[in-house]
Design a protein around this motif. Structure first.
Motif, PDB file in Angstrom:
ATOM      1  N   PHE A 255      -6.443  -7.601   4.883  1.00 32.09           N
ATOM      2  CA  PHE A 255      -6.019  -6.475   4.053  1.00 32.09           C
ATOM      3  C   PHE A 255      -5.239  -7.012   2.853  1.00 32.09           C
ATOM      4  CE2 PHE A 255      -6.524  -4.670   8.273  1.00 32.09           C
ATOM      5  CZ  PHE A 255      -7.168  -3.462   8.029  1.00 32.09           C
ATOM      6  N   GLN A 256      -5.660  -6.635   1.645  1.00 32.55           N
ATOM      7  CA  GLN A 256      -4.982  -7.051   0.428  1.00 32.55           C
ATOM      8  C   GLN A 256      -4.772  -5.857  -0.488  1.00 32.55           C
ATOM      9  OE1 GLN A 256      -7.927 -10.376  -0.423  1.00 32.55           O
ATOM     10  NE2 GLN A 256      -6.020 -11.385  -1.062  1.00 32.55           N
ATOM     11  N   ASP A 257      -3.607  -5.824  -1.174  1.00 32.89           N
ATOM     12  CA  ASP A 257      -3.389  -4.768  -2.153  1.00 32.89           C
ATOM     13  C   ASP A 257      -3.948  -5.193  -3.499  1.00 32.89           C
ATOM     14  OD1 ASP A 257      -1.545  -6.504  -3.284  1.00 32.89           O
ATOM     15  OD2 ASP A 257       0.219  -5.356  -2.693  1.00 32.89           O
ATOM     16  N   SER A 258      -3.710  -4.382  -4.517  1.00 29.44           N
ATOM     17  CA  SER A 258      -4.300  -4.640  -5.837  1.00 29.44           C
ATOM     18  C   SER A 258      -3.727  -5.879  -6.513  1.00 29.44           C
ATOM     19  CB  SER A 258      -4.103  -3.416  -6.744  1.00 29.44           C
ATOM     20  OG  SER A 258      -2.727  -3.080  -6.850  1.00 29.44           O
ATOM     21  N   TYR A 263      -1.505  -8.140   3.896  1.00 28.66           N
ATOM     22  CA  TYR A 263      -0.773  -7.320   4.868  1.00 28.66           C
ATOM     23  C   TYR A 263      -1.359  -7.519   6.260  1.00 28.66           C
ATOM     24  CZ  TYR A 263       1.245  -4.947   0.829  1.00 28.66           C
ATOM     25  OH  TYR A 263       1.910  -4.660  -0.331  1.00 28.66           O
ATOM     26  N   LEU A 290       0.333   0.165   6.992  1.00 31.53           N
ATOM     27  CA  LEU A 290       0.283  -0.158   5.570  1.00 31.53           C
ATOM     28  C   LEU A 290       1.130   0.836   4.784  1.00 31.53           C
ATOM     29  CD1 LEU A 290      -3.570  -0.753   5.146  1.00 31.53           C
ATOM     30  CD2 LEU A 290      -1.800  -2.512   5.272  1.00 31.53           C
ATOM     31  N   TYR A 295      -6.091  -0.558  -1.379  1.00 30.84           N
ATOM     32  CA  TYR A 295      -6.321  -1.808  -0.664  1.00 30.84           C
ATOM     33  C   TYR A 295      -7.786  -2.208  -0.685  1.00 30.84           C
ATOM     34  CZ  TYR A 295      -1.650  -1.091   1.152  1.00 30.84           C
ATOM     35  OH  TYR A 295      -0.298  -0.891   1.253  1.00 30.84           O
ATOM     36  N   ARG A 311     -13.071  -0.850  -0.186  1.00 29.07           N
ATOM     37  CA  ARG A 311     -11.812  -0.463  -0.840  1.00 29.07           C
ATOM     38  C   ARG A 311     -11.411   0.936  -0.369  1.00 29.07           C
ATOM     39  NH1 ARG A 311     -14.611  -3.552  -4.456  1.00 29.07           N
ATOM     40  NH2 ARG A 311     -13.446  -5.260  -5.418  1.00 29.07           N
TER      41      ARG A 311
END
Length: 312
Positions: A255-258, A263, A290, A295, A311
């Protein structure tokens, strides 16, 4: 003594009293705004805004417009006071460096509120009476990874004690990447960015120790402060994981944010998640926590499966 001489003495005594009652702004902030060079201060404020935008937490449009209006004022002392008033509500800590280069700390006006697993940027107001240009650093017993290397073991790390894990609930650091500078500018007034992330929800106390170029704290030991944070819980996302034939199974997820942040934070992971790899493993019906945001999730069932990205 003549009446004229007595009058002159009373007049001189009045003049000597004036400096103790005049500069209220200097007494309040420790900064003599009339001594501030406005052009480099204005440049630093623009750098500060650019850095906040870079990390995804820009000032509100209203505050940005107010700062732009202040930077255009012909009265530079009033402009500095206006910018201070605009930024005050974002200041978590005020660090004053006295004429001997020793720091002292007090709380700012920002509300110490966080969201679990999210990053929040606060401001640190630096009142630099000594004009030092050494780096400002922050340390805390509440930050750091929840594991330590184990020598001679094939496993790269072991967890700390439960007490240590509880205490290390936060990531706390000063943002020093461009356009911010690693060291202080030496201006009487400037702002630094403090980023705080919480692993936990609820109320947590953080001890912050500020240091300037390895200087000792002042005689009162006020370079250290404790702040109680109120932390809202992250959202619980339930995962439905099925194999190609529809049966429940287990998969790995990244899991990655912008901004590319992973995460849950690898430095704060507890079993069964591993700190030394970006992915986590979840079975059908299990969950991930989260903070609100956008994400990208990359997931697969293993080397014999295709890797997919979505996404949300």
């Amino acid at each position: 003594m003549t009446r004229k001489a007595k009058y002159r003495m009373r007049f001189l005594a009045f003049l000597f009293l004036l400096p103790f009652t005049a500069p209220a702004q200097m007494l309040r902030t420790g900064v003599g705004n009339s001594a501030m060079s406005f052009q480099p201060f204005a440049d630093e404020i623009r750098q500060l805004e650019a850095a906040l935008t870079l990390i995804g937490q820009p000032l509100s449009k209203i505050d940005h417009n107010k700062i732009e209006a202040a930077l255009s004022m012909s009265d530079t002392e009033s402009a500095i006071r206006s910018i201070q008033a605009i930024l005050d509500k974002e200041v978590l800590v005020v660090v004053t460096i006295n004429s001997e280069g020793q720091p002292s700390v007090r709380h700012g006006k920002a509300q110490p509120s966080l969201v679990q697993d999210d990053n929040r940027a606060f401001l640190v107001q630096v009142i630099n009476q000594a004009g030092v240009s050494a780096p400002l650093t922050v340390k805390s017993p509440n930050t750091g990874a929840v594991y330590v290397p184990s020598s001679g073991s094939p496993e790269p790390a072991q967890h700390l004690t439960l007490s240590d894990v509880r205490e290390r609930w936060a990531d706390i650091s000063l943002f020093s990447q461009p356009p911010m500078e690693a060291g202080l500018s030496g201006l009487p007034l400037q702002y630094e960015i403090l980023i705080v992330t919480s692993r936990d929800a609820g109320q947590r106390m953080a001890q912050l120790l500020f240091d300037v170029g390895g200087r000792y704290p002042d005689a009162n030991g006020q370079s250290e402060t404790s702040i109680l944070f109120n932390i809202a819980p992250a959202r619980t996302i339930t995962l439905h994981v099925q194999d190609s034939d529809g049966r429940p199974t287990t998969a790995s997820f990244v899991f990655q944010d912008s901004f590319g942040r992973i995460y849950p934070s690898q430095a704060k992971r507890l079993a069964p998640d591993f700190y030394f790899q970006p992915q986590v493993y979840r079975s059908d019906g299990e969950s991930i926590q989260l903070p609100p945001g956008s994400y990208t999730v990359t997931f697969t069932g293993g080397p014999e499966y295709l890797t997919e990205t979505r996404r949300f």
